[in-house]
Scaffold this motif. Structure first.
Motif, mmCIF file in Angstrom:
data_model
loop_
_atom_site.group_PDB
_atom_site.id
_atom_site.type_symbol
_atom_site.label_atom_id
_atom_site.label_comp_id
_atom_site.label_asym_id
_atom_site.label_seq_id
_atom_site.Cartn_x
_atom_site.Cartn_y
_atom_site.Cartn_z
ATOM 1 N N ASP A 145 17.843 5.810 14.226
ATOM 2 C CA ASP A 145 16.520 6.398 14.468
ATOM 3 C C ASP A 145 16.056 6.179 15.905
ATOM 4 N N TYR A 146 16.671 5.233 16.598
ATOM 5 C CA TYR A 146 16.243 4.902 17.957
ATOM 6 C C TYR A 146 17.428 5.070 18.920
ATOM 7 N N THR A 147 17.219 5.884 19.935
ATOM 8 C CA THR A 147 18.309 6.156 20.886
ATOM 9 C C THR A 147 17.790 6.079 22.317
ATOM 10 N N ARG A 148 18.695 5.858 23.228
ATOM 11 C CA ARG A 148 18.363 5.830 24.653
ATOM 12 C C ARG A 148 19.607 6.225 25.442
ATOM 13 N N ASP A 149 19.444 7.068 26.488
ATOM 14 C CA ASP A 149 20.528 7.424 27.392
ATOM 15 C C ASP A 149 20.270 6.762 28.738
ATOM 16 N N ILE A 150 21.289 6.088 29.280
ATOM 17 C CA ILE A 150 21.147 5.345 30.537
ATOM 18 C C ILE A 150 22.130 5.904 31.558
ATOM 19 N N ASP A 151 21.610 6.440 32.638
ATOM 20 C CA ASP A 151 22.439 7.038 33.691
ATOM 21 C C ASP A 151 23.197 5.936 34.443
ATOM 22 N N ILE A 152 24.528 6.051 34.483
ATOM 23 C CA ILE A 152 25.346 5.057 35.217
ATOM 24 C C ILE A 152 26.274 5.733 36.225
ATOM 25 N N ASN A 153 26.039 7.007 36.512
ATOM 26 C CA ASN A 153 26.956 7.749 37.388
ATOM 27 C C ASN A 153 27.123 7.078 38.749
ATOM 28 N N GLU A 195 26.718 -8.297 19.770
ATOM 29 C CA GLU A 195 25.596 -9.155 20.132
ATOM 30 C C GLU A 195 24.237 -8.582 19.740
ATOM 31 N N THR A 196 24.125 -7.247 19.708
ATOM 32 C CA THR A 196 22.806 -6.631 19.458
ATOM 33 C C THR A 196 22.744 -5.787 18.194
ATOM 34 N N GLY A 197 23.903 -5.330 17.702
ATOM 35 C CA GLY A 197 23.924 -4.456 16.537
ATOM 36 C C GLY A 197 23.803 -2.984 16.883
ATOM 37 N N ALA A 198 23.541 -2.668 18.163
ATOM 38 C CA ALA A 198 23.414 -1.272 18.595
ATOM 39 C C ALA A 198 24.784 -0.715 18.954
ATOM 40 N N SER A 199 24.916 0.598 18.795
ATOM 41 C CA SER A 199 26.162 1.282 19.150
ATOM 42 C C SER A 199 26.034 1.870 20.551
ATOM 43 N N VAL A 200 27.097 1.707 21.352
ATOM 44 C CA VAL A 200 27.104 2.219 22.725
ATOM 45 C C VAL A 200 28.328 3.109 22.909
ATOM 46 N N SER A 201 28.149 4.278 23.489
ATOM 47 C CA SER A 201 29.268 5.187 23.760
ATOM 48 C C SER A 201 29.095 5.806 25.141
ATOM 49 N N THR A 202 30.218 6.222 25.723
ATOM 50 C CA THR A 202 30.214 6.829 27.056
ATOM 51 C C THR A 202 30.108 8.345 26.928
ATOM 52 N N LYS A 203 29.214 8.937 27.692
ATOM 53 C CA LYS A 203 29.013 10.385 27.669
ATOM 54 C C LYS A 203 28.972 10.922 29.105
ATOM 55 N N GLY A 204 29.071 12.237 29.225
ATOM 56 C CA GLY A 204 28.966 12.881 30.525
ATOM 57 C C GLY A 204 30.249 12.777 31.334
ATOM 58 N N VAL A 205 30.158 13.136 32.599
ATOM 59 C CA VAL A 205 31.301 13.170 33.516
ATOM 60 C C VAL A 205 30.906 12.453 34.801
ATOM 61 N N TRP A 206 31.841 11.640 35.347
ATOM 62 C CA TRP A 206 31.533 10.974 36.613
ATOM 63 C C TRP A 206 31.716 11.948 37.771
ATOM 64 N N LEU A 208 27.632 10.914 34.440
ATOM 65 C CA LEU A 208 28.062 9.857 33.524
ATOM 66 C C LEU A 208 26.871 9.031 33.037
ATOM 67 N N TYR A 209 26.812 8.783 31.704
ATOM 68 C CA TYR A 209 25.732 7.963 31.158
ATOM 69 C C TYR A 209 26.198 7.267 29.879
ATOM 70 N N LEU A 210 25.448 6.239 29.482
ATOM 71 C CA LEU A 210 25.705 5.530 28.232
ATOM 72 C C LEU A 210 24.700 5.996 27.190
ATOM 73 N N HIS A 211 25.186 6.270 25.991
ATOM 74 C CA HIS A 211 24.328 6.669 24.878
ATOM 75 C C HIS A 211 24.213 5.472 23.925
ATOM 76 N N VAL A 212 22.986 4.993 23.739
ATOM 77 C CA VAL A 212 22.731 3.816 22.900
ATOM 78 C C VAL A 212 21.998 4.260 21.644
ATOM 79 N N SER A 213 22.503 3.813 20.494
ATOM 80 C CA SER A 213 21.894 4.179 19.208
ATOM 81 C C SER A 213 21.665 2.910 18.396
ATOM 82 N N ALA A 214 20.466 2.800 17.787
ATOM 83 C CA ALA A 214 20.120 1.607 17.000
ATOM 84 C C ALA A 214 19.252 2.001 15.818
ATOM 85 N N THR A 215 19.162 1.070 14.846
ATOM 86 C CA THR A 215 18.359 1.330 13.639
ATOM 87 C C THR A 215 16.946 0.764 13.762
#
Length: 304
Positions: free
Chosen positions: A68-76, A96-107, A121-128
């Motif tokens: 239900d809770y997501t955040r995208d973090i730009d790391i390009n 450590e946190t229980g959240a899922s992290v995946s790599t998205k986008g293109v560098w 390039l960014y990280l997609h974070v998903s949590a409950t």
């Protein structure tokens, strides 16, 4: 010499020329290069605005497995992006946190080339839960700001170590003639022949020298000497094996070059003969015209 059939003994696709040339981006008809660059910059700005205005809203379609809770973090442009995109790092954050992290986008080295379909390039974070999401984001921020030392020094060390490898320079010794691209014939269709030697011997094989297209990083120009094949590797026996395969390849290319040269010489001879015949016929025609004119003049005077 191995008795197995080599790549250059096999008929390649007709019209192939070595390593394919880089595909230039086609600019739409009617648009200048500056307009295309401006359009790319506008797309990049739009993507950046999505991050700024929505607090890290999702750039792509929503994943049905998201919490239900997501955040995208730009790391390009983040220096530690290599650490952040590693599977082991993302697994550690999850544990450590229980959240899922995946790599998205293109560098993108130049993020102005980004598109809406392929964002930077960014990280997609998903949590409950919000708390779980905040912990994961904080952990990512810590990793982003972590000092990983000098990457330039490590790269220089690798370059110095590579220069200690044994090497060989094999002159190609083939002059350029019409319809015979020396470099393309040596590297093979899509670089097939060079790749074959590298895979068989574990060495690095490069075409250098005049007309090779290889630009030295220190000088910014091609080597001044005639085209040659440069072989380097961690072991002397590997380099010698690669040299033997390279010389075998050059024998085949030189034989093909000799046939082409003979064919061109034959064509030039036939062309010269045709020009001689044409010149002879032209001279005969002029003589015939001159004789006819003299006969006509004599008859005209006789009538008078």
């Amino acid at each position: 010499m191995s008795s197995s059939k080599r790549k250059w003994d096999q008929a390649g696709p007709e019209g192939s020329e070595g390593e394919g040339p880089s595909k230039a981006t086609k600019v739409e008809d009617g648009k200048s290069a500056s307009e295309a660059a401006a359009a790319a910059a506008a797309i990049a700005a739009k993507i950046a605005a999505q991050f700024a205005n929505s607090g890290g809203a999702s750039l792509g379609p929503k994943d049905p497995h998201d919490g239900d809770y997501t955040r995208d973090i730009d790391i390009n442009d983040v220096r530690n992006r290599y650490l952040l995109t590693k599977g082991s790092t993302q697994q550690q954050i999850h544990e450590e946190t229980g959240a899922s992290v995946s790599t998205k986008g293109v560098w993108y080295p130049d993020r102005s080339k980004a598109t809406e379909k392929d964002p930077p390039l960014y990280l997609h974070v998903s949590a409950t839960s919000q708390e779980m999401l905040d912990k994961a984001v904080a952990k990512i921020n810590d990793l982003m700001n972590m000092d990983m030392g000098s990457l330039v020094e490590d790269k220089s060390s690798r370059v110095r170590e590579r220069r200690k490898w044994p090497e060989e320079k094999i002159p190609i010794g083939i002059d350029s003639i019409r319809n015979f691209n020396v470099r393309a014939k040596v590297v093979g269709p899509s670089g097939m022949f060079v790749k074959y030697i590298q895979q068989e011997t574990g060495t690095r094989v490069q075409i250098k020298g005049q007309g090779s297209g290889f630009v030295d990083q220190e000088t910014g120009h091609e080597h001044d000497e005639p085209m040659f094949i440069h072989v380097t590797g961690p072991d002397e026996q590997q380099v010698q094996r690669a040299k033997a395969l390279t010389e075998d390849l050059l024998e085949v290319v030189r034989a093909e070059h000799a046939k082409m040269k003979t064919a061109l010489a034959q064509q030039q001879m036939e062309l010269h003969q045709a020009q001689v015949h044409l010149s002879w016929h032209t001279s005969c025609l002029r003589c015939m015209i001159l004789v006819c004119m003299l006969i006509w003049c004599n008859r005209s005077h006789a009538c008078v």
